[in-house]
Design a protein around this motif. Structure first.
Motif, mmCIF file in Angstrom:
data_model
loop_
_atom_site.group_PDB
_atom_site.id
_atom_site.type_symbol
_atom_site.label_atom_id
_atom_site.label_comp_id
_atom_site.label_asym_id
_atom_site.label_seq_id
_atom_site.Cartn_x
_atom_site.Cartn_y
_atom_site.Cartn_z
ATOM 1 N N ASN A 68 43.961 39.714 33.066
ATOM 2 C CA ASN A 68 44.863 38.749 32.433
ATOM 3 C C ASN A 68 46.263 38.874 33.046
ATOM 4 O O ASN A 68 47.239 39.189 32.371
ATOM 5 N N ARG A 69 46.333 38.642 34.329
ATOM 6 C CA ARG A 69 47.593 38.612 35.071
ATOM 7 C C ARG A 69 47.377 37.788 36.325
ATOM 8 O O ARG A 69 46.235 37.576 36.764
ATOM 9 N N VAL A 70 48.467 37.332 36.928
ATOM 10 C CA VAL A 70 48.384 36.524 38.142
ATOM 11 C C VAL A 70 48.467 37.455 39.349
ATOM 12 O O VAL A 70 49.426 38.218 39.480
ATOM 13 N N PRO A 71 47.492 37.414 40.238
ATOM 14 C CA PRO A 71 47.438 38.351 41.366
ATOM 15 C C PRO A 71 48.164 37.825 42.600
ATOM 16 O O PRO A 71 48.649 36.696 42.631
ATOM 17 N N THR A 72 48.186 38.664 43.634
ATOM 18 C CA THR A 72 48.574 38.210 44.965
ATOM 19 C C THR A 72 47.330 37.651 45.651
ATOM 20 O O THR A 72 46.196 37.921 45.246
ATOM 21 N N LEU A 73 47.547 36.901 46.711
ATOM 22 C CA LEU A 73 46.424 36.284 47.416
ATOM 23 C C LEU A 73 45.467 37.337 47.961
ATOM 24 O O LEU A 73 44.246 37.181 47.897
ATOM 25 N N GLY A 74 46.024 38.429 48.492
ATOM 26 C CA GLY A 74 45.176 39.462 49.072
ATOM 27 C C GLY A 74 44.236 40.104 48.068
ATOM 28 O O GLY A 74 43.161 40.591 48.434
ATOM 29 N N GLU A 75 44.608 40.120 46.799
ATOM 30 C CA GLU A 75 43.762 40.710 45.769
ATOM 31 C C GLU A 75 42.541 39.858 45.454
ATOM 32 O O GLU A 75 41.559 40.375 44.885
ATOM 33 N N VAL A 76 42.592 38.568 45.784
ATOM 34 C CA VAL A 76 41.530 37.670 45.314
ATOM 35 C C VAL A 76 40.895 36.853 46.429
ATOM 36 O O VAL A 76 40.223 35.861 46.163
ATOM 37 N N ARG A 77 41.080 37.243 47.670
ATOM 38 C CA ARG A 77 40.354 36.522 48.733
ATOM 39 C C ARG A 77 38.856 36.682 48.504
ATOM 40 O O ARG A 77 38.359 37.777 48.247
ATOM 41 N N GLY A 78 38.137 35.587 48.598
ATOM 42 C CA GLY A 78 36.700 35.616 48.378
ATOM 43 C C GLY A 78 36.304 35.702 46.918
ATOM 44 O O GLY A 78 35.137 35.987 46.617
ATOM 45 N N LYS A 79 37.248 35.431 45.995
ATOM 46 C CA LYS A 79 36.952 35.585 44.576
ATOM 47 C C LYS A 79 37.266 34.323 43.775
ATOM 48 O O LYS A 79 38.012 33.453 44.215
ATOM 49 N N ILE A 80 36.703 34.298 42.568
ATOM 50 C CA ILE A 80 37.001 33.264 41.576
ATOM 51 C C ILE A 80 37.960 33.867 40.554
ATOM 52 O O ILE A 80 37.651 34.885 39.928
ATOM 53 N N VAL A 81 39.118 33.260 40.395
ATOM 54 C CA VAL A 81 40.092 33.683 39.396
ATOM 55 C C VAL A 81 39.808 32.881 38.127
ATOM 56 O O VAL A 81 39.950 31.660 38.108
ATOM 57 N N LEU A 82 39.397 33.573 37.077
ATOM 58 C CA LEU A 82 39.051 32.873 35.837
ATOM 59 C C LEU A 82 40.315 32.548 35.036
ATOM 60 O O LEU A 82 41.180 33.405 34.834
ATOM 61 N N PHE A 83 40.396 31.298 34.590
ATOM 62 C CA PHE A 83 41.489 30.808 33.747
ATOM 63 C C PHE A 83 40.832 30.305 32.481
ATOM 64 O O PHE A 83 40.170 29.258 32.487
#
Length: 507
Positions: A281-296
């Motif tokens: 439950n926080r907004v990441p940097t791009l490098g943390e979520v490459r290849g991932k789905i960020v759930l909202f």
């Protein structure tokens, strides 16, 4: 009768690429340096087309000029070159018989995030999105995207934020809905398409933000049951083999096979599936979520999720219904700057809707923290709107009638807004880069690195209906990221703020 006098045509070109462009038109020749603009004051012939050449002589394109006062994407015809042109070109006519061309790189919309540094916070990135992403059917009231824009087409077209509305059919099967109208796509097929794209060669460095909201389809499924069903699908999609045979439908891939995994991802695929979701439950940097789905998560109360609300992705605690004044909420170290005014009454409110939608995307960085490494503000703005019967989704997005005689929709207004931003940014960046060397070094050597006054950043998530109209809209919006880079308000690889960017650009 006075004799007809031909009025000379002036050609003004904004080159926002990283390479020089050579332009020929009859006997006229013009070379335009990267990130600069230039004019030919009086052309020798009437202007129907010009020819672009790259520095290396490997590519030439004829740019056809179609008269029109509003910005539009120009047609290109390859003259020399085995692949498509390295540019996208946009044209408009200004007063005084001046033809304007805006030139941006022909970036691959399937992989544009790969050109942005790992350390950039998602709040600093302009990410195009779709409102009611799966509302492909139900014209004219319910559909919000063209029926040929399946999930994979949206991903390949540069869409990175998806707004998914789900209902639990028979209390067990999560299916996409728009109000009471079924869009006939299973949640599992949508996840399979995301997974395949994010594991592919094109998509492995991208990320997808997935907003999920429970749609009221007349069922009696409670918030807790719906929340638990979503969790089951999320966990299930993280198990190797669980998505086998899923994803290939007209609404997800256009009936085409899913893209194959990248060779570098194939051996890691089971592990990558387990790590496919970002659920903090926080907004990441791009490098943390490459290849991932960020759930909202716009659903539930945390029922069935091990971490409760803190383990089901970004979870806004408020969402006022159609408030034209907007709202905000805090998520960790990030403040969301929100706008979702949809009940506009009639198309007469389109200008007001456009103004609110675009102004929400603009923030003013701190002079001492231009890349907002400390204070994050993430705009999320819906350009969509609908009110029955005088402001249906297609009418709001695309207007009524042809653009010269009818009423311009929100999308065309955003198109003009983006081109105006980019042509102005070229001049601003050029002005900054022309600072004397001594001033540049003094700026970098100073204890406090300050950006120019009155500098603004345009970033965040813009949620659109009929995102593919007019042609070229998404590439223009994506290019705003490189505008931000050149203006020093989006972090670059190895940068430590404005001063470092300025020194590196002007060596």
């Amino acid at each position: 009768m006075a004799p007809f006098v031909h009025q000379p045509t002036t050609l003004h070109v904004h080159n926002l690429t990283d390479s020089s462009i050579h332009i020929t038109h009859g006997e006229d020749n013009l070379q335009i340096q990267p990130w600069s603009s230039k004019s030919i004051p009086s052309l020798s012939k009437s202007l129907n087309a010009v020819v672009f050449h790259d520095d290396a002589g490997k590519h030439s394109s004829e740019v056809r000029i179609v008269k029109g006062s509003k910005w539009h994407q120009a047609q290109l015809k390859t003259i020399v070159g085995d692949i498509g042109p390295p540019w996208r070109v946009f044209h408009s006519m200004a007063p005084g018989n001046t033809q304007r061309l805006l030139v941006i790189p022909a970036r691959n919309m399937s992989s544009f995030l790969s050109g942005i540094s790992d350390g950039v916070h998602l709040s600093n990135i302009f990410m195009p999105g779709t409102h009611e992403s799966m509302a492909l059917y139900g014209w004219p009231i319910a559909n919000c995207q063209n029926s040929n824009q399946c999930v994979l087409s949206q991903l390949q077209g540069g869409i990175r934020v998806f707004d998914l509305r789900l209902a639990a059919v028979n209390g067990t099967t999560l299916t996409s809905y728009h109000s009471i109208i079924s869009e006939k796509v299973l949640f599992s097929d949508i996840i399979a398409t995301f997974s395949a794209f994010l594991s592919s060669t094109a998509g492995q460095d991208e990320c997808v933000v997935l907003s999920i909201k429970q749609e009221d389809n007349g069922s009696t499924v409670t918030d807790g049951v719906f929340s638990a069903l979503v969790y089951q699908e999320v966990v299930g999609s993280s198990v190797s083999g669980s998505l086998k045979g899923k994803g290939v439908t007209d609404a997800t891939t256009g009936g085409q096979p899913l893209p194959p995994p990248s060779p570098t991802k194939e051996s890691l695929l089971p592990q990558s599936l387990q790590d496919m979701w970002y659920l903090e439950n926080r907004v990441p940097t791009l490098g943390e979520v490459r290849g991932k789905i960020v759930l909202f998560s716009r659903f539930g109360d945390g029922t069935g999720w091990p971490g409760g609300l803190n383990g089901m992705g970004i979870s806004p605690m408020i969402w006022p219904d159609s408030d034209p004044n907007g709202f905000s909420f805090v998520c960790g170290d990030t403040t969301f700057q929100m706008q979702d005014w949809y009940n506009i009454g009639s198309i007469s409110k389109i200008p007001q809707k456009f103004t609110i939608a675009t102004s929400t995307m603009i923030t003013t960085p701190s002079l001492t923290d231009p890349t907002s490494s400390i204070n994050h503000i993430l705009p999320m703005s819906f350009s969509s709107a609908a009110s029955f019967p005088f402001a249906l989704p297609g009418m709001v997005a695309n207007g009524i009638g042809i653009s010269t005689l009818g009423y311009m929709g929100v999308n065309q207004r955003i198109f003009q807004w983006a081109t105006d931003l980019l042509t102005a940014a070229g001049s601003n960046a050029l002005q900054v880069s022309s600072l004397p060397k001594g001033a540049r070094e003094a700026e970098v050597a100073g204890a406090v690195h300050q950006a120019p006054p009155n500098l603004q950043r345009v970033s965040g998530w813009l949620m659109m209906d009929f995102f593919d109209e007019p042609t070229g809209l998404v590439p223009l919006l994506v290019e705003i990221n490189w505008m931000n880079q050149n203006l020093g308000v989006q972090s670059l690889a190895g940068s430590q703020g404005w001063g470092q960017w300025l020194l590196g650009r002007n060596k």
